[in-house]
Design a protein around this motif. Structure first.
Motif, PDB file in Angstrom:
ATOM      1  N   ARG A   1     -28.753  20.170  26.891  1.00  0.00           N
ATOM      2  CA  ARG A   1     -27.825  19.718  25.855  1.00  0.00           C
ATOM      3  C   ARG A   1     -26.379  19.825  26.323  1.00  0.00           C
ATOM      4  NH1 ARG A   1     -26.834  21.846  19.624  1.00  0.00           N
ATOM      5  NH2 ARG A   1     -25.423  20.129  19.101  1.00  0.00           N
ATOM      6  N   ILE A   2     -26.032  20.943  26.975  1.00  0.00           N
ATOM      7  CA  ILE A   2     -24.668  21.099  27.493  1.00  0.00           C
ATOM      8  C   ILE A   2     -24.338  19.971  28.471  1.00  0.00           C
ATOM      9  CG2 ILE A   2     -23.226  22.535  29.001  1.00  0.00           C
ATOM     10  CD1 ILE A   2     -24.770  24.971  27.746  1.00  0.00           C
ATOM     11  N   SER A   3     -25.247  19.702  29.385  1.00  0.00           N
ATOM     12  CA  SER A   3     -25.002  18.677  30.410  1.00  0.00           C
ATOM     13  C   SER A   3     -24.858  17.297  29.793  1.00  0.00           C
ATOM     14  CB  SER A   3     -26.155  18.684  31.432  1.00  0.00           C
ATOM     15  OG  SER A   3     -26.260  19.925  32.076  1.00  0.00           O
ATOM     16  N   LEU A   4     -25.787  16.937  28.921  1.00  0.00           N
ATOM     17  CA  LEU A   4     -25.785  15.579  28.382  1.00  0.00           C
ATOM     18  C   LEU A   4     -24.717  15.377  27.320  1.00  0.00           C
ATOM     19  CD1 LEU A   4     -27.068  12.808  28.446  1.00  0.00           C
ATOM     20  CD2 LEU A   4     -28.802  13.615  26.818  1.00  0.00           C
ATOM     21  N   GLU A   5     -24.512  16.380  26.443  1.00  0.00           N
ATOM     22  CA  GLU A   5     -23.537  16.197  25.370  1.00  0.00           C
ATOM     23  C   GLU A   5     -22.106  16.192  25.903  1.00  0.00           C
ATOM     24  OE1 GLU A   5     -22.879  17.908  20.832  1.00  0.00           O
ATOM     25  OE2 GLU A   5     -24.825  18.083  21.830  1.00  0.00           O
ATOM     26  N   SER A   6     -21.840  16.991  26.934  1.00  0.00           N
ATOM     27  CA  SER A   6     -20.492  16.959  27.519  1.00  0.00           C
ATOM     28  C   SER A   6     -20.254  15.637  28.248  1.00  0.00           C
ATOM     29  CB  SER A   6     -20.292  18.139  28.468  1.00  0.00           C
ATOM     30  OG  SER A   6     -21.217  18.122  29.534  1.00  0.00           O
ATOM     31  N   LEU A   7     -21.290  15.091  28.879  1.00  0.00           N
ATOM     32  CA  LEU A   7     -21.181  13.754  29.482  1.00  0.00           C
ATOM     33  C   LEU A   7     -20.927  12.712  28.404  1.00  0.00           C
ATOM     34  CD1 LEU A   7     -21.610  11.615  31.768  1.00  0.00           C
ATOM     35  CD2 LEU A   7     -24.057  11.726  31.210  1.00  0.00           C
ATOM     36  N   ALA A   8     -21.699  12.797  27.315  1.00  0.00           N
ATOM     37  CA  ALA A   8     -21.632  11.781  26.260  1.00  0.00           C
ATOM     38  C   ALA A   8     -20.267  11.734  25.586  1.00  0.00           C
ATOM     39  CB  ALA A   8     -22.723  12.043  25.228  1.00  0.00           C
ATOM     40  N   ILE A   9     -19.673  12.907  25.305  1.00  0.00           N
ATOM     41  CA  ILE A   9     -18.372  12.891  24.631  1.00  0.00           C
ATOM     42  C   ILE A   9     -17.304  12.321  25.562  1.00  0.00           C
ATOM     43  CG2 ILE A   9     -17.602  15.234  25.258  1.00  0.00           C
ATOM     44  CD1 ILE A   9     -16.539  15.520  22.403  1.00  0.00           C
ATOM     45  N   GLY A  10     -17.441  12.560  26.870  1.00  0.00           N
ATOM     46  CA  GLY A  10     -16.502  11.970  27.821  1.00  0.00           C
ATOM     47  C   GLY A  10     -16.562  10.460  27.823  1.00  0.00           C
ATOM     48  N   ILE A  11     -17.774   9.918  27.647  1.00  0.00           N
ATOM     49  CA  ILE A  11     -17.942   8.462  27.550  1.00  0.00           C
ATOM     50  C   ILE A  11     -17.416   7.953  26.221  1.00  0.00           C
ATOM     51  CG2 ILE A  11     -19.670   6.614  27.421  1.00  0.00           C
ATOM     52  CD1 ILE A  11     -21.466   8.365  29.237  1.00  0.00           C
ATOM     53  N   ALA A  12     -17.646   8.740  25.156  1.00  0.00           N
ATOM     54  CA  ALA A  12     -17.339   8.277  23.806  1.00  0.00           C
ATOM     55  C   ALA A  12     -15.853   8.252  23.484  1.00  0.00           C
ATOM     56  CB  ALA A  12     -18.070   9.161  22.793  1.00  0.00           C
ATOM     57  N   VAL A  13     -15.096   9.234  23.972  1.00  0.00           N
ATOM     58  CA  VAL A  13     -13.694   9.374  23.565  1.00  0.00           C
ATOM     59  C   VAL A  13     -12.881   8.089  23.733  1.00  0.00           C
ATOM     60  CG1 VAL A  13     -11.505  10.502  24.171  1.00  0.00           C
ATOM     61  CG2 VAL A  13     -13.547  11.876  23.767  1.00  0.00           C
ATOM     62  N   PRO A  14     -12.925   7.409  24.887  1.00  0.00           N
ATOM     63  CA  PRO A  14     -12.105   6.196  25.019  1.00  0.00           C
ATOM     64  C   PRO A  14     -12.552   5.045  24.111  1.00  0.00           C
ATOM     65  CG  PRO A  14     -12.849   7.014  27.174  1.00  0.00           C
ATOM     66  CD  PRO A  14     -13.636   7.729  26.137  1.00  0.00           C
ATOM     67  N   ARG A  15     -13.740   5.156  23.548  1.00  0.00           N
ATOM     68  CA  ARG A  15     -14.291   4.074  22.725  1.00  0.00           C
ATOM     69  C   ARG A  15     -14.109   4.313  21.231  1.00  0.00           C
ATOM     70  NH1 ARG A  15     -20.152   2.816  25.608  1.00  0.00           N
ATOM     71  NH2 ARG A  15     -19.396   2.703  27.764  1.00  0.00           N
ATOM     72  N   MET A  16     -13.533   5.434  20.837  1.00  0.00           N
ATOM     73  CA  MET A  16     -13.462   5.778  19.424  1.00  0.00           C
ATOM     74  C   MET A  16     -12.337   5.034  18.723  1.00  0.00           C
ATOM     75  SD  MET A  16     -14.339   9.824  19.110  1.00  0.00           S
ATOM     76  CE  MET A  16     -15.924  10.478  19.668  1.00  0.00           C
ATOM     77  N   SER A  17     -12.653   4.522  17.535  1.00  0.00           N
ATOM     78  CA  SER A  17     -11.671   3.818  16.713  1.00  0.00           C
ATOM     79  C   SER A  17     -10.937   4.819  15.817  1.00  0.00           C
ATOM     80  CB  SER A  17     -12.376   2.785  15.834  1.00  0.00           C
ATOM     81  OG  SER A  17     -13.235   3.435  14.903  1.00  0.00           O
ATOM     82  N   GLU A  18      -9.873   4.349  15.172  1.00  0.00           N
ATOM     83  CA  GLU A  18      -9.150   5.198  14.225  1.00  0.00           C
ATOM     84  C   GLU A  18     -10.057   5.629  13.081  1.00  0.00           C
ATOM     85  OE1 GLU A  18      -6.151   6.561  14.308  1.00  0.00           O
ATOM     86  OE2 GLU A  18      -5.936   5.771  16.349  1.00  0.00           O
ATOM     87  N   ALA A  19     -10.920   4.724  12.640  1.00  0.00           N
ATOM     88  CA  ALA A  19     -11.855   5.066  11.560  1.00  0.00           C
ATOM     89  C   ALA A  19     -12.796   6.182  11.994  1.00  0.00           C
ATOM     90  CB  ALA A  19     -12.657   3.827  11.147  1.00  0.00           C
ATOM     91  N   HIS A  20     -13.196   6.127  13.242  1.00  0.00           N
ATOM     92  CA  HIS A  20     -14.090   7.147  13.773  1.00  0.00           C
ATOM     93  C   HIS A  20     -13.384   8.504  13.809  1.00  0.00           C
ATOM     94  CE1 HIS A  20     -17.885   7.650  16.223  1.00  0.00           C
ATOM     95  NE2 HIS A  20     -17.330   8.840  16.287  1.00  0.00           N
ATOM     96  N   LEU A  21     -12.129   8.518  14.217  1.00  0.00           N
ATOM     97  CA  LEU A  21     -11.370   9.768  14.266  1.00  0.00           C
ATOM     98  C   LEU A  21     -11.153  10.343  12.869  1.00  0.00           C
ATOM     99  CD1 LEU A  21      -8.711   8.814  16.969  1.00  0.00           C
ATOM    100  CD2 LEU A  21     -10.851  10.092  17.278  1.00  0.00           C
ATOM    101  N   ARG A  22     -10.923   9.464  11.901  1.00  0.00           N
ATOM    102  CA  ARG A  22     -10.774   9.934  10.518  1.00  0.00           C
ATOM    103  C   ARG A  22     -12.075  10.552  10.013  1.00  0.00           C
ATOM    104  NH1 ARG A  22      -7.752   5.101  10.046  1.00  0.00           N
ATOM    105  NH2 ARG A  22      -9.531   4.006   9.117  1.00  0.00           N
ATOM    106  N   LYS A  23     -13.190  10.000  10.450  1.00  0.00           N
ATOM    107  CA  LYS A  23     -14.484  10.548  10.038  1.00  0.00           C
ATOM    108  C   LYS A  23     -14.665  11.968  10.562  1.00  0.00           C
ATOM    109  CE  LYS A  23     -19.466   9.722  10.148  1.00  0.00           C
ATOM    110  NZ  LYS A  23     -20.573   8.839  10.592  1.00  0.00           N
ATOM    111  N   LEU A  24     -14.231  12.221  11.794  1.00  0.00           N
ATOM    112  CA  LEU A  24     -14.325  13.580  12.338  1.00  0.00           C
ATOM    113  C   LEU A  24     -13.523  14.563  11.479  1.00  0.00           C
ATOM    114  CD1 LEU A  24     -13.961  12.969  16.188  1.00  0.00           C
ATOM    115  CD2 LEU A  24     -16.050  13.523  14.923  1.00  0.00           C
TER     116      LEU A  24
END
Length: 241
Positions: free
Chosen positions: A94-117
């Motif tokens: 989980r550590i390996s895959l989730e840290s990889l996944a968030i690195g991929i996800a961050v540049p793709r996040m919209s403002e709506a997505h950030l508000r959801k967080l």
């Protein structure tokens, strides 16, 4: 009923019943209502869930593939046992895959997505303040899923499964009040969210890996204080540099 006719019946089961049975059993296993090593009676489970044997058998097959139950024979199954090795492997993955996944996800996040967080962080705080332990888990799970949502559907499916297994271990072994646990992790969640909102994929990845690592080591220290988590430590070293 012959084996051939049983197979025909299985193929005719309604997918909604399979999904309902699968979801209910998975949640019961995750939250300890069905405990590690418990035998599973198909007759009793079908009665409690209000489904026929066909959908139940298919739900059990799915749970076996997911690693939540262990099939002993054609008609006998048990809830999967806990083990130190499994916990070490699970959190390392989980550590390996989730840290990889968030690195991929961050540049793709919209403002709506950030508000959801931000909203999910508020929801966790509100549930904690209200003392609603069970309901706190809902935005907590959704928060972790939202962190990796734009990373890709295959990655997200695998992480959802790893997360549910990790939740099962955490709820089984962390004996203090979950709201005390929430208070200890709240700042970690905010640190991750701030890195995401700043667009710093590397910082978000490191913060998330550190958060998961701390959780893993706490759970393992309770479950097996003398066990050395080699896999978890290697995963942390790789993710945090």
């Amino acid at each position: 009923m012959t084996a051939q006719s049983a197979e025909v019946v299985d193929k005719l089961v309604h997918p909604d019943e399979v999904s309902r049975a699968h979801h209910a059993l998975r949640r019961a296993i995750m939250h300890g209502d069905l405990r590690a090593g418990d035998p599973l009676s198909q007759v009793e489970l079908a009665r409690k869930l209000g489904v026929s044997r066909g959908p139940l058998r298919e739900a059990l097959r799915i749970l076996q593939r997911e690693g939540f139950i262990q099939q002993e024979s054609q008609h006998r199954a048990r809830v999967a046992a806990f083990s130190d090795e499994d916990l070490d492997e699970l959190y390392a993955m989980r550590i390996s895959l989730e840290s990889l996944a968030i690195g991929i996800a961050v540049p793709r996040m919209s403002e709506a997505h950030l508000r959801k967080l931000d909203q999910l962080l508020l929801d966790m705080d509100e549930k904690a303040t209200a003392g609603d332990v069970e309901q706190w888990e809902c935005p907590h799970e959704e928060f972790h899923r939202a962190l990796v949502h734009p990373s890709g559907p295959r990655i997200e499916r695998e992480l959802a499964l790893l997360s549910d297994h990790a939740t099962r271990y955490r709820l089984a072994f962390v004996s203090w009040n979950p709201l005390e646990w929430q208070a200890g992790t709240s700042e970690q969640h905010r640190t991750i969210a701030e890195a995401v909102k700043s667009g710093d994929a590397s910082a978000a990845s490191s913060a998330l890996a550190a958060h998961l690592g701390r959780t893993a080591l706490v759970v393992l220290s309770i479950a097996s204080p003398t066990y050395e988590p080699v896999r978890i430590r290697r995963a942390l070293a790789a993710a945090c540099g």
